[in-house]
Design a protein around this motif. Sequence first.
Motif, PDB file in Angstrom:
ATOM      1  N   UNK A   6       0.880  -1.176   0.000  1.00  0.00           N
ATOM      2  CA  UNK A   6       0.000   0.000   0.000  1.00  0.00           C
ATOM      3  C   UNK A   6       0.914   1.223   0.000  1.00  0.00           C
ATOM      4  N   UNK A   7       0.788   2.073  -1.017  1.00  0.00           N
ATOM      5  CA  UNK A   7       1.672   3.245  -1.121  1.00  0.00           C
ATOM      6  C   UNK A   7       0.880   4.547  -1.063  1.00  0.00           C
ATOM      7  N   UNK A   8       1.464   5.521  -0.357  1.00  0.00           N
ATOM      8  CA  UNK A   8       0.921   6.880  -0.351  1.00  0.00           C
ATOM      9  C   UNK A   8       2.083   7.853  -0.198  1.00  0.00           C
ATOM     10  N   UNK A   9       1.855   9.077  -0.613  1.00  0.00           N
ATOM     11  CA  UNK A   9       2.891  10.097  -0.463  1.00  0.00           C
ATOM     12  C   UNK A   9       3.106  10.469   0.994  1.00  0.00           C
ATOM     13  N   UNK A  10       2.172  10.107   1.855  1.00  0.00           N
ATOM     14  CA  UNK A  10       2.312  10.453   3.270  1.00  0.00           C
ATOM     15  C   UNK A  10       1.402   9.618   4.141  1.00  0.00           C
ATOM     16  N   UNK A  11       0.479  10.318   4.826  1.00  0.00           N
ATOM     17  CA  UNK A  11      -0.393   9.663   5.800  1.00  0.00           C
ATOM     18  C   UNK A  11      -1.762   9.285   5.258  1.00  0.00           C
ATOM     19  N   UNK A  12      -2.253  10.024   4.275  1.00  0.00           N
ATOM     20  CA  UNK A  12      -3.641   9.895   3.858  1.00  0.00           C
ATOM     21  C   UNK A  12      -4.030   8.490   3.451  1.00  0.00           C
ATOM     22  N   UNK A  13      -3.126   7.773   2.808  1.00  0.00           N
ATOM     23  CA  UNK A  13      -3.432   6.421   2.366  1.00  0.00           C
ATOM     24  C   UNK A  13      -3.779   5.479   3.492  1.00  0.00           C
ATOM     25  N   UNK A  14      -3.457   5.863   4.718  1.00  0.00           N
ATOM     26  CA  UNK A  14      -3.804   5.026   5.863  1.00  0.00           C
ATOM     27  C   UNK A  14      -5.315   4.927   6.048  1.00  0.00           C
ATOM     28  N   UNK A  15      -6.072   5.941   5.609  1.00  0.00           N
ATOM     29  CA  UNK A  15      -7.537   5.845   5.705  1.00  0.00           C
ATOM     30  C   UNK A  15      -8.068   4.768   4.762  1.00  0.00           C
ATOM     31  N   UNK A  16      -7.399   4.594   3.620  1.00  0.00           N
ATOM     32  CA  UNK A  16      -7.762   3.524   2.691  1.00  0.00           C
ATOM     33  C   UNK A  16      -7.268   2.184   3.227  1.00  0.00           C
ATOM     34  N   UNK A  17      -6.028   2.174   3.719  1.00  0.00           N
ATOM     35  CA  UNK A  17      -5.457   0.936   4.259  1.00  0.00           C
ATOM     36  C   UNK A  17      -6.306   0.397   5.410  1.00  0.00           C
ATOM     37  N   UNK A  18      -6.822   1.275   6.239  1.00  0.00           N
ATOM     38  CA  UNK A  18      -7.669   0.853   7.359  1.00  0.00           C
ATOM     39  C   UNK A  18      -8.875   0.070   6.857  1.00  0.00           C
ATOM     40  N   UNK A  19      -9.518   0.562   5.805  1.00  0.00           N
ATOM     41  CA  UNK A  19     -10.692  -0.125   5.257  1.00  0.00           C
ATOM     42  C   UNK A  19     -10.299  -1.447   4.598  1.00  0.00           C
ATOM     43  N   UNK A  20      -9.161  -1.444   3.909  1.00  0.00           N
ATOM     44  CA  UNK A  20      -8.702  -2.680   3.262  1.00  0.00           C
ATOM     45  C   UNK A  20      -8.398  -3.757   4.295  1.00  0.00           C
ATOM     46  N   UNK A  21      -7.651  -3.383   5.336  1.00  0.00           N
ATOM     47  CA  UNK A  21      -7.267  -4.377   6.343  1.00  0.00           C
ATOM     48  C   UNK A  21      -8.462  -4.834   7.174  1.00  0.00           C
ATOM     49  N   UNK A  22      -9.478  -3.976   7.327  1.00  0.00           N
ATOM     50  CA  UNK A  22     -10.695  -4.385   8.030  1.00  0.00           C
ATOM     51  C   UNK A  22     -11.487  -5.402   7.212  1.00  0.00           C
ATOM     52  N   UNK A  23     -11.570  -5.178   5.899  1.00  0.00           N
ATOM     53  CA  UNK A  23     -12.335  -6.073   5.034  1.00  0.00           C
ATOM     54  C   UNK A  23     -11.572  -7.357   4.718  1.00  0.00           C
ATOM     55  N   UNK A  24     -10.246  -7.238   4.570  1.00  0.00           N
ATOM     56  CA  UNK A  24      -9.414  -8.382   4.176  1.00  0.00           C
ATOM     57  C   UNK A  24      -8.282  -8.583   5.185  1.00  0.00           C
ATOM     58  N   UNK A  25      -8.629  -8.930   6.427  1.00  0.00           N
ATOM     59  CA  UNK A  25      -7.608  -9.006   7.483  1.00  0.00           C
ATOM     60  C   UNK A  25      -6.665 -10.191   7.344  1.00  0.00           C
ATOM     61  N   UNK A  26      -7.002 -11.145   6.505  1.00  0.00           N
ATOM     62  CA  UNK A  26      -6.204 -12.369   6.416  1.00  0.00           C
ATOM     63  C   UNK A  26      -4.881 -12.175   5.678  1.00  0.00           C
ATOM     64  N   UNK A  27      -4.759 -11.107   4.897  1.00  0.00           N
ATOM     65  CA  UNK A  27      -3.555 -10.913   4.096  1.00  0.00           C
ATOM     66  C   UNK A  27      -2.468 -10.177   4.881  1.00  0.00           C
TER      67      UNK A  27
END
Length: 281
Positions: A6-27
């Motif tokens: 998961x790549x972002x220029x800074x912090x903002x991508x963490x809001x997307x990563x949070x949703x991804x890891x919540x939906x797909x926690x097994x990876x």
Amino acid sequence: MGPIGIFDSGYGGLTVFKEISNLLPQYDYIYLGDNARVPYGTRSYDTVYQYTLECVNHLFDMGCHLVILACNTASAKALRSIQQKDLPQRRDRRNVLGVIRPTTELIDRFTTSKHVGILATSGTVNSQSYVLEILKFFPAISVYQEACPMWVPLVENNEMASAGARYFVKQHIDRLFQQSNAIDAVILACTHYPLLLPLIKEFIPKHVQVISQGNIVAHSLADYLTRHREMESLCTKGGNKQFFTTESIENFNEKAGLFYGSKVEAQHLDLMNKGVSCRKI
């Protein structure tokens, strides 16, 4: 086999990563924030492309076969070049996905009036990426954009409840609806903006749907992995998450929790020396 990057220029991508890891926690996941070279939004296409490509290659070197650009600017200014120019030159199986297409290909579900607003950084607005993508899928939809250059600094400095935040949020929402009062769906086209959502909903008309990207991108990734079993089989499943930053570990850890919703402990990635270091800088 390896983690999903998961790549972002800074912090903002963490809001997307949070949703991804919540939906797909097994990876397993590796998050990389290029905080040392932020902001990307004001930089040229060539610079954003070079910076993004460097970070994507680092994630590939760290074992990732699939990388998500959880950054609207990188998705707007670099994704297509990486997909069309760089990935075909590789002999191994790698792929890079962005956040713009998953949002735009579903936008017709959120609008009745066919008038859609975009709130974004100046770089994303100037790229016209959302306008072009939406019109490609839905030519009948009218798109209106408003650049909000002050919103990212307000979020990163934890000023979301300040008088300044109220002023600038209201100002840009008013400017957007001055372009069309028929807008009934607004895309938050920056991964920082969900942290301003309570304030945005205070000033936006009640009938308007406000669309955050995180949940949409997460479900789009789940669908992609279901449809591409050859890539899914290369993604390790241990539920592990690693965080890397190209800047200060202390600063990243302090601010990242605000975006991710829980404590984060990062390591330092030295892009110049192409190595990972756990030293504190």
